[in-house]
Design a protein around this motif. Sequence first.
Motif, PDB file in Angstrom:
ATOM      1  N   PRO A  61       0.838  -1.214   0.000  1.00 45.03           N
ATOM      2  CA  PRO A  61       0.000   0.000   0.000  1.00 45.03           C
ATOM      3  C   PRO A  61       0.868   1.257   0.000  1.00 45.03           C
ATOM      4  N   ARG A  62       0.532   2.203  -0.838  1.00 44.53           N
ATOM      5  CA  ARG A  62       1.367   3.400  -1.005  1.00 44.53           C
ATOM      6  C   ARG A  62       1.448   4.244   0.254  1.00 44.53           C
ATOM      7  N   HIS A  63       0.365   4.294   1.015  1.00 41.07           N
ATOM      8  CA  HIS A  63       0.344   5.150   2.195  1.00 41.07           C
ATOM      9  C   HIS A  63       0.332   4.317   3.474  1.00 41.07           C
ATOM     10  N   GLY A  64       0.847   3.093   3.395  1.00 44.09           N
ATOM     11  CA  GLY A  64       0.891   2.242   4.579  1.00 44.09           C
ATOM     12  C   GLY A  64       1.914   2.733   5.589  1.00 44.09           C
ATOM     13  N   LEU A  65       1.646   2.410   6.853  1.00 46.71           N
ATOM     14  CA  LEU A  65       2.541   2.825   7.936  1.00 46.71           C
ATOM     15  C   LEU A  65       3.181   1.645   8.658  1.00 46.71           C
ATOM     16  N   THR A  66       2.420   0.573   8.815  1.00 45.75           N
ATOM     17  CA  THR A  66       2.901  -0.560   9.615  1.00 45.75           C
ATOM     18  C   THR A  66       2.980  -1.821   8.756  1.00 45.75           C
ATOM     19  N   ALA A  67       4.027  -2.609   8.990  1.00 48.39           N
ATOM     20  CA  ALA A  67       4.207  -3.847   8.226  1.00 48.39           C
ATOM     21  C   ALA A  67       4.729  -4.947   9.142  1.00 48.39           C
ATOM     22  N   LEU A  68       4.385  -6.164   8.797  1.00 49.10           N
ATOM     23  CA  LEU A  68       4.888  -7.354   9.470  1.00 49.10           C
ATOM     24  C   LEU A  68       5.528  -8.236   8.414  1.00 49.10           C
ATOM     25  N   ASP A  69       6.798  -8.598   8.622  1.00 45.08           N
ATOM     26  CA  ASP A  69       7.477  -9.515   7.709  1.00 45.08           C
ATOM     27  C   ASP A  69       7.657 -10.840   8.444  1.00 45.08           C
ATOM     28  N   VAL A  70       6.981 -11.871   7.955  1.00 44.15           N
ATOM     29  CA  VAL A  70       6.937 -13.180   8.612  1.00 44.15           C
ATOM     30  C   VAL A  70       8.014 -14.081   8.018  1.00 44.15           C
ATOM     31  N   GLY A  71       8.822 -14.676   8.890  1.00 42.42           N
ATOM     32  CA  GLY A  71       9.920 -15.503   8.412  1.00 42.42           C
ATOM     33  C   GLY A  71      10.980 -14.641   7.771  1.00 42.42           C
ATOM     34  N   CYS A  72      11.392 -13.594   8.484  1.00 41.66           N
ATOM     35  CA  CYS A  72      12.244 -12.545   7.899  1.00 41.66           C
ATOM     36  C   CYS A  72      13.667 -12.990   7.604  1.00 41.66           C
ATOM     37  N   GLY A  73      14.108 -14.131   8.160  1.00 40.21           N
ATOM     38  CA  GLY A  73      15.485 -14.549   7.938  1.00 40.21           C
ATOM     39  C   GLY A  73      16.446 -13.475   8.414  1.00 40.21           C
ATOM     40  N   THR A  74      17.453 -13.176   7.621  1.00 44.06           N
ATOM     41  CA  THR A  74      18.441 -12.173   8.014  1.00 44.06           C
ATOM     42  C   THR A  74      17.977 -10.739   7.737  1.00 44.06           C
ATOM     43  N   GLY A  75      16.729 -10.564   7.309  1.00 45.64           N
ATOM     44  CA  GLY A  75      16.108  -9.249   7.265  1.00 45.64           C
ATOM     45  C   GLY A  75      16.265  -8.434   6.001  1.00 45.64           C
ATOM     46  N   ARG A  76      16.729  -9.039   4.926  1.00 45.34           N
ATOM     47  CA  ARG A  76      16.977  -8.249   3.715  1.00 45.34           C
ATOM     48  C   ARG A  76      15.704  -7.575   3.193  1.00 45.34           C
ATOM     49  N   PHE A  77      14.615  -8.335   3.083  1.00 47.72           N
ATOM     50  CA  PHE A  77      13.381  -7.740   2.569  1.00 47.72           C
ATOM     51  C   PHE A  77      12.781  -6.770   3.584  1.00 47.72           C
ATOM     52  N   ALA A  78      12.821  -7.113   4.865  1.00 44.75           N
ATOM     53  CA  ALA A  78      12.286  -6.221   5.904  1.00 44.75           C
ATOM     54  C   ALA A  78      12.969  -4.864   5.858  1.00 44.75           C
ATOM     55  N   ARG A  79      14.273  -4.852   5.616  1.00 46.24           N
ATOM     56  CA  ARG A  79      14.995  -3.576   5.523  1.00 46.24           C
ATOM     57  C   ARG A  79      14.543  -2.775   4.306  1.00 46.24           C
ATOM     58  N   ALA A 110       8.693 -17.122   1.184  1.00 46.76           N
ATOM     59  CA  ALA A 110       9.213 -18.490   1.223  1.00 46.76           C
ATOM     60  C   ALA A 110       9.263 -19.044   2.644  1.00 46.76           C
ATOM     61  N   SER A 111       8.252 -18.718   3.438  1.00 45.33           N
ATOM     62  CA  SER A 111       8.222 -19.219   4.815  1.00 45.33           C
ATOM     63  C   SER A 111       6.895 -19.863   5.197  1.00 45.33           C
ATOM     64  N   LEU A 112       5.840 -19.638   4.429  1.00 44.27           N
ATOM     65  CA  LEU A 112       4.539 -20.200   4.787  1.00 44.27           C
ATOM     66  C   LEU A 112       4.582 -21.722   4.828  1.00 44.27           C
ATOM     67  N   HIS A 113       5.377 -22.349   3.962  1.00 46.02           N
ATOM     68  CA  HIS A 113       5.422 -23.813   3.949  1.00 46.02           C
ATOM     69  C   HIS A 113       6.181 -24.385   5.153  1.00 46.02           C
ATOM     70  N   HIS A 114       6.741 -23.522   5.996  1.00 48.05           N
ATOM     71  CA  HIS A 114       7.378 -23.966   7.239  1.00 48.05           C
ATOM     72  C   HIS A 114       6.374 -24.032   8.391  1.00 48.05           C
ATOM     73  N   MET A 115       5.147 -23.633   8.156  1.00 53.95           N
ATOM     74  CA  MET A 115       4.137 -23.569   9.215  1.00 53.95           C
ATOM     75  C   MET A 115       2.808 -24.104   8.688  1.00 53.95           C
ATOM     76  N   PRO A 116       1.838 -24.334   9.561  1.00 51.87           N
ATOM     77  CA  PRO A 116       0.529 -24.763   9.065  1.00 51.87           C
ATOM     78  C   PRO A 116      -0.060 -23.717   8.118  1.00 51.87           C
TER      79      PRO A 116
END
Length: 198
Positions: free
Chosen positions: A18-36, A89-95
């Motif tokens: 979303p262009r005007h989003g403020l908050t995000a959750l990155d699930v299965g972030c690993g070493t954080g490249r995408f989160a950054r 690439a983390s959803l398949h690690h969980m139900p």
Amino acid sequence: MPFDHNDHYHRLLLRRLPRHGLTALDVGCGTGRFARRVAALGYQVDAVDPDAGVIAVAEGIGQGPRYRRLDISEARLPRGHYDAITCLASLHHMPFTTLTRLREALAPGGVLLVLGCYAGHSWWDLAAVPANTVARAGVWSAKRLSRAEPPPLQAPVRAPRMSLDDVRRESARLLPGARIRQLLYWRYLLTYRAAGGS
């Protein structure tokens, strides 16, 4: 040869936030490249992963996201809070039913983006084989010329169990209105937008 299939799709995912989003959750972030990368767009990012090793590496790099060791399939998430939730690439690690927790954590109009892996092969996957070879060779050559060091730690990897048909069927049940797009490199993109918002 270090070609990362998930990193290849970062730009595709970033364009769908979303262009005007403020908050995000990155699930299965690993070493954080995408989160950054999401944080660099101005989002306040909660980046979570159950693996203590990759969280330690991510925290050492810093640069924006709030990292936390957390198993999202068991966590209590704030209801209706996040403008964007990403899961690379983390959803398949969980139900797979964890999608309902993620859906409930979306703010009105919020977007859930899952870059997922699926089991099995289709005719489309045959096209990924030569593309994968060329991409790996290109990345390997570039890294060799730049003498870049390999990343110190990779997140744990697990083979997916659900086929793309399974993913489509379960997504339709759990997230009515979600769209599934098959991608190269044995990936799919699930996009879901919560009701409401402007």
